[in-house]
Design a protein around this motif. Structure first.
Motif, PDB file in Angstrom:
ATOM      1  N   TYR A   1       0.834  -1.195   0.000  1.00 33.07           N
ATOM      2  CA  TYR A   1       0.000   0.000   0.000  1.00 33.07           C
ATOM      3  C   TYR A   1       0.876   1.256   0.000  1.00 33.07           C
ATOM      4  CZ  TYR A   1      -2.871  -3.641   2.180  1.00 33.07           C
ATOM      5  OH  TYR A   1      -3.512  -4.824   2.463  1.00 33.07           O
TER       6      TYR A   1
ATOM      7  N   TYR B   1       0.357   5.251   1.317  1.00 34.45           N
ATOM      8  CA  TYR B   1      -0.453   6.245   2.008  1.00 34.45           C
ATOM      9  C   TYR B   1       0.306   7.577   1.990  1.00 34.45           C
ATOM     10  CZ  TYR B   1      -3.619   2.786   4.094  1.00 34.45           C
ATOM     11  OH  TYR B   1      -4.559   1.803   4.301  1.00 34.45           O
TER      12      TYR B   1
ATOM     13  N   LEU C   1      -5.228  15.593   8.408  1.00 43.31           N
ATOM     14  CA  LEU C   1      -5.978  14.683   7.533  1.00 43.31           C
ATOM     15  C   LEU C   1      -5.652  13.219   7.779  1.00 43.31           C
ATOM     16  CD1 LEU C   1      -5.752  16.653   4.164  1.00 43.31           C
ATOM     17  CD2 LEU C   1      -7.681  16.544   5.747  1.00 43.31           C
ATOM     18  N   GLY C   2      -4.685  12.947   8.603  1.00 42.62           N
ATOM     19  CA  GLY C   2      -4.351  11.569   8.911  1.00 42.62           C
ATOM     20  C   GLY C   2      -3.679  10.862   7.740  1.00 42.62           C
ATOM     21  N   LEU C   3      -3.877   9.579   7.655  1.00 51.32           N
ATOM     22  CA  LEU C   3      -3.283   8.743   6.614  1.00 51.32           C
ATOM     23  C   LEU C   3      -4.354   8.418   5.577  1.00 51.32           C
ATOM     24  CD1 LEU C   3      -1.460   6.433   9.108  1.00 51.32           C
ATOM     25  CD2 LEU C   3      -0.274   7.717   7.335  1.00 51.32           C
TER      26      LEU C   3
ATOM     27  N   ASN D   1      -2.916  -6.028  -4.142  1.00 51.53           N
ATOM     28  CA  ASN D   1      -3.269  -7.223  -3.373  1.00 51.53           C
ATOM     29  C   ASN D   1      -2.250  -8.341  -3.575  1.00 51.53           C
ATOM     30  OD1 ASN D   1      -4.920  -8.617  -1.603  1.00 51.53           O
ATOM     31  ND2 ASN D   1      -6.169  -9.492  -3.230  1.00 51.53           N
TER      32      ASN D   1
ATOM     33  N   GLY E   1      -4.158  -9.291   1.648  1.00 55.42           N
ATOM     34  CA  GLY E   1      -5.051  -8.152   1.448  1.00 55.42           C
ATOM     35  C   GLY E   1      -6.423  -8.375   2.050  1.00 55.42           C
ATOM     36  N   THR E   2      -6.665  -9.575   2.577  1.00 57.94           N
ATOM     37  CA  THR E   2      -7.980  -9.856   3.131  1.00 57.94           C
ATOM     38  C   THR E   2      -7.938 -10.174   4.624  1.00 57.94           C
ATOM     39  OG1 THR E   2      -7.759 -12.159   2.458  1.00 57.94           O
ATOM     40  CG2 THR E   2      -8.905 -10.671   0.952  1.00 57.94           C
TER      41      THR E   2
ATOM     42  N   MET F   1      -6.286  -8.702   7.934  1.00 57.38           N
ATOM     43  CA  MET F   1      -5.474  -7.611   8.443  1.00 57.38           C
ATOM     44  C   MET F   1      -5.601  -7.441   9.943  1.00 57.38           C
ATOM     45  SD  MET F   1      -5.979  -4.887   5.423  1.00 57.38           S
ATOM     46  CE  MET F   1      -7.671  -5.395   5.203  1.00 57.38           C
TER      47      MET F   1
ATOM     48  N   TYR G   1      -0.692  -3.630   9.288  1.00 59.16           N
ATOM     49  CA  TYR G   1       0.366  -3.436   8.320  1.00 59.16           C
ATOM     50  C   TYR G   1       1.719  -3.290   9.005  1.00 59.16           C
ATOM     51  CZ  TYR G   1      -3.270  -1.356   5.191  1.00 59.16           C
ATOM     52  OH  TYR G   1      -4.379  -1.080   4.426  1.00 59.16           O
TER      53      TYR G   1
ATOM     54  N   TYR H   1     -12.971  -5.636  12.924  1.00 58.76           N
ATOM     55  CA  TYR H   1     -12.014  -5.387  13.999  1.00 58.76           C
ATOM     56  C   TYR H   1     -11.417  -3.998  13.850  1.00 58.76           C
ATOM     57  CZ  TYR H   1      -9.060  -7.665  10.420  1.00 58.76           C
ATOM     58  OH  TYR H   1      -8.472  -8.052   9.251  1.00 58.76           O
TER      59      TYR H   1
ATOM     60  N   LEU I   1      -7.887  -1.436  14.959  1.00 63.02           N
ATOM     61  CA  LEU I   1      -6.466  -1.454  15.294  1.00 63.02           C
ATOM     62  C   LEU I   1      -6.041  -0.075  15.775  1.00 63.02           C
ATOM     63  CD1 LEU I   1      -6.973  -2.931  12.226  1.00 63.02           C
ATOM     64  CD2 LEU I   1      -4.729  -3.809  12.819  1.00 63.02           C
TER      65      LEU I   1
ATOM     66  N   TYR J   1      -2.524   2.287  16.062  1.00 65.01           N
ATOM     67  CA  TYR J   1      -1.147   2.470  15.645  1.00 65.01           C
ATOM     68  C   TYR J   1      -0.557   3.645  16.407  1.00 65.01           C
ATOM     69  CZ  TYR J   1      -1.215  -0.766  11.740  1.00 65.01           C
ATOM     70  OH  TYR J   1      -1.258  -1.900  10.984  1.00 65.01           O
TER      71      TYR J   1
ATOM     72  N   PHE K   1      -3.149   6.568  16.050  1.00 63.80           N
ATOM     73  CA  PHE K   1      -4.198   6.452  15.037  1.00 63.80           C
ATOM     74  C   PHE K   1      -5.053   5.222  15.323  1.00 63.80           C
ATOM     75  CE2 PHE K   1      -2.771   9.599  12.018  1.00 63.80           C
ATOM     76  CZ  PHE K   1      -1.386   9.639  12.150  1.00 63.80           C
TER      77      PHE K   1
ATOM     78  N   PRO L   1     -10.513  -2.063   8.955  1.00 61.18           N
ATOM     79  CA  PRO L   1     -10.407  -2.543   7.576  1.00 61.18           C
ATOM     80  C   PRO L   1     -11.723  -2.376   6.821  1.00 61.18           C
ATOM     81  CG  PRO L   1     -10.656  -4.396   9.050  1.00 61.18           C
ATOM     82  CD  PRO L   1     -10.651  -3.162   9.910  1.00 61.18           C
ATOM     83  N   VAL L   2     -11.594  -1.980   5.565  1.00 65.42           N
ATOM     84  CA  VAL L   2     -12.741  -1.957   4.664  1.00 65.42           C
ATOM     85  C   VAL L   2     -12.438  -2.896   3.518  1.00 65.42           C
ATOM     86  CG1 VAL L   2     -13.531   0.349   5.269  1.00 65.42           C
ATOM     87  CG2 VAL L   2     -11.834   0.085   3.475  1.00 65.42           C
ATOM     88  N   TYR L   3     -13.468  -3.491   2.968  1.00 72.09           N
ATOM     89  CA  TYR L   3     -13.294  -4.502   1.941  1.00 72.09           C
ATOM     90  C   TYR L   3     -14.087  -4.139   0.698  1.00 72.09           C
ATOM     91  CZ  TYR L   3     -11.687  -7.141   5.948  1.00 72.09           C
ATOM     92  OH  TYR L   3     -11.024  -7.536   7.064  1.00 72.09           O
TER      93      TYR L   3
ATOM     94  N   GLN M   1     -10.416  -7.529  -1.893  1.00 71.64           N
ATOM     95  CA  GLN M   1      -9.321  -6.691  -1.416  1.00 71.64           C
ATOM     96  C   GLN M   1      -9.761  -5.888  -0.207  1.00 71.64           C
ATOM     97  OE1 GLN M   1      -6.084  -6.195  -2.152  1.00 71.64           O
ATOM     98  NE2 GLN M   1      -5.948  -4.559  -0.657  1.00 71.64           N
ATOM     99  N   GLY M   2      -8.891  -5.806   0.774  1.00 76.63           N
ATOM    100  CA  GLY M   2      -9.166  -4.959   1.915  1.00 76.63           C
ATOM    101  C   GLY M   2      -8.048  -3.989   2.136  1.00 76.63           C
ATOM    102  N   ASN M   3      -8.355  -2.909   2.803  1.00 80.31           N
ATOM    103  CA  ASN M   3      -7.308  -2.002   3.227  1.00 80.31           C
ATOM    104  C   ASN M   3      -7.776  -1.287   4.476  1.00 80.31           C
ATOM    105  OD1 ASN M   3      -8.446   0.780   2.388  1.00 80.31           O
ATOM    106  ND2 ASN M   3      -8.673  -0.444   0.554  1.00 80.31           N
ATOM    107  N   LEU M   4      -6.842  -0.666   5.174  1.00 83.20           N
ATOM    108  CA  LEU M   4      -7.160   0.016   6.421  1.00 83.20           C
ATOM    109  C   LEU M   4      -7.498   1.466   6.157  1.00 83.20           C
ATOM    110  CD1 LEU M   4      -4.375  -1.337   8.820  1.00 83.20           C
ATOM    111  CD2 LEU M   4      -6.786  -2.014   8.726  1.00 83.20           C
ATOM    112  N   ILE M   5      -8.527   1.951   6.846  1.00 86.52           N
ATOM    113  CA  ILE M   5      -8.781   3.385   6.868  1.00 86.52           C
ATOM    114  C   ILE M   5      -8.460   3.880   8.268  1.00 86.52           C
ATOM    115  CG2 ILE M   5     -10.484   3.375   5.019  1.00 86.52           C
ATOM    116  CD1 ILE M   5     -12.644   3.535   7.164  1.00 86.52           C
ATOM    117  N   PHE M   6      -7.896   5.078   8.319  1.00 88.19           N
ATOM    118  CA  PHE M   6      -7.365   5.614   9.552  1.00 88.19           C
ATOM    119  C   PHE M   6      -8.121   6.860   9.985  1.00 88.19           C
ATOM    120  CE2 PHE M   6      -3.403   3.240  10.132  1.00 88.19           C
ATOM    121  CZ  PHE M   6      -3.262   2.631   8.903  1.00 88.19           C
ATOM    122  N   GLY M   7      -8.188   7.052  11.300  1.00 88.62           N
ATOM    123  CA  GLY M   7      -8.617   8.332  11.813  1.00 88.62           C
ATOM    124  C   GLY M   7      -7.520   9.365  11.602  1.00 88.62           C
ATOM    125  N   LYS M   8      -7.803  10.608  11.982  1.00 86.03           N
ATOM    126  CA  LYS M   8      -6.840  11.682  11.748  1.00 86.03           C
ATOM    127  C   LYS M   8      -5.727  11.712  12.777  1.00 86.03           C
ATOM    128  CE  LYS M   8     -10.082  14.670   9.303  1.00 86.03           C
ATOM    129  NZ  LYS M   8     -10.728  16.015   9.244  1.00 86.03           N
TER     130      LYS M   8
END
Lengths: 115, 114
Positions: A33, A35, A41-43, A50, A97-98, A100, A104, B32, B34, B36, B89, B93-95, B99-106
């Motif tokens: 990934y 970022y 604004l964060g990440l 994938n 990718g599925t 997590m 990361y 779930y 996480l 960081y 942070f 995870p969103v899917y 495929q999934g990836n992490l979304i983060f707060g600010k």
């Protein structure tokens, strides 16, 4: 030491120039990934992959491109840099990718300033 | 619309006291969460996670609490140490398809004062 290596650590770039940020991992993680981190604004996800040979767009993909020719490398290219691309860029990887739950592994970042 | 929100940009705590960092979310389908931790000039590092089927997960001085009805989670650090000063942070995870990836707060910047 296993992990993610990003290069360069920092760069000042003239607007309009092309630049590639490099990212290499030695953990044999399938997913990678990119970022960007901006104050307040964060990440935010730029692009992801994938598995080798596949890529996808994240939340803020405009102005960036990626490739994933092999498992270890995931370069990020700015075709024609603009000042709004001034940011700190983080590369990350995950086993899958599925799955997590353990999240990361991040690189140390590249601080890019576009002037 | 932000799916993961950290409404406090900063928090200052005295050494030895409890630090409580908060995170709210909008998507009840998150399976779930996480946390960081990020020091200046370094990449974020994974701290602790919690499954949506649990309401608490503890790891040493760090405990995460999940309140699904309120769509709220919090990270407790007890006792706080100056070395805990960092940006924290929360992420989920969103899917999309396979495929999934992490979304983060600010992020919330924690300062622990000696």
């Amino acid at each position: 030491i296993a992990g993610i290596t990003q290069a360069p650590t920092s760069q000042i770039l003239a607007a309009g120039r092309r630049m590639t940020l490099r990212c290499t991992q030695d953990m044999r993680h399938n997913a990678m990934y990119w970022y960007r981190q901006d104050l307040g604004l964060g990440l935010r996800l730029i692009h992801y992959s994938n598995t080798a040979g596949t890529t996808g767009k994240g939340e803020v993909p405009d102005g960036y491109s990626v490739s994933r020719a092999n498992t270890d490398d995931f370069p990020l290219t700015l075709a024609s840099a603009v000042p709004s691309q001034t940011s700190v860029y983080f590369c990350a990887s995950s086993v899958s990718g599925t799955e997590m739950y353990y999240g990361y592994t991040f690189g140390s970042g590249t601080r890019l300033t576009v002037v | 619309d932000q799916q993961v929100k950290q409404n406090s940009p900063s928090l200052s705590v005295q050494e030895g006291r409890i630090s409580i960092l908060n995170c709210d979310y909008t998507n009840s389908m998150f399976d779930y969460f996480l946390w960081y931790k990020k020091y200046p000039a370094e990449g974020p590092t994974f701290l602790i996670s919690i499954s949506s089927i649990k309401d608490k997960n503890e790891d040493g001085r760090f405990t995460v609490f999940l309140n699904k009805s309120a769509k709220h989670l919090s990270l407790h650090i007890v006792p706080s140490q100056p070395g805990d000063s960092a940006v924290y942070f929360c992420a989920a995870p969103v899917y999309g398809g396979s495929q999934g990836n992490l979304i983060f707060g600010k992020g919330t910047k924690l300062s622990v004062k000696p």
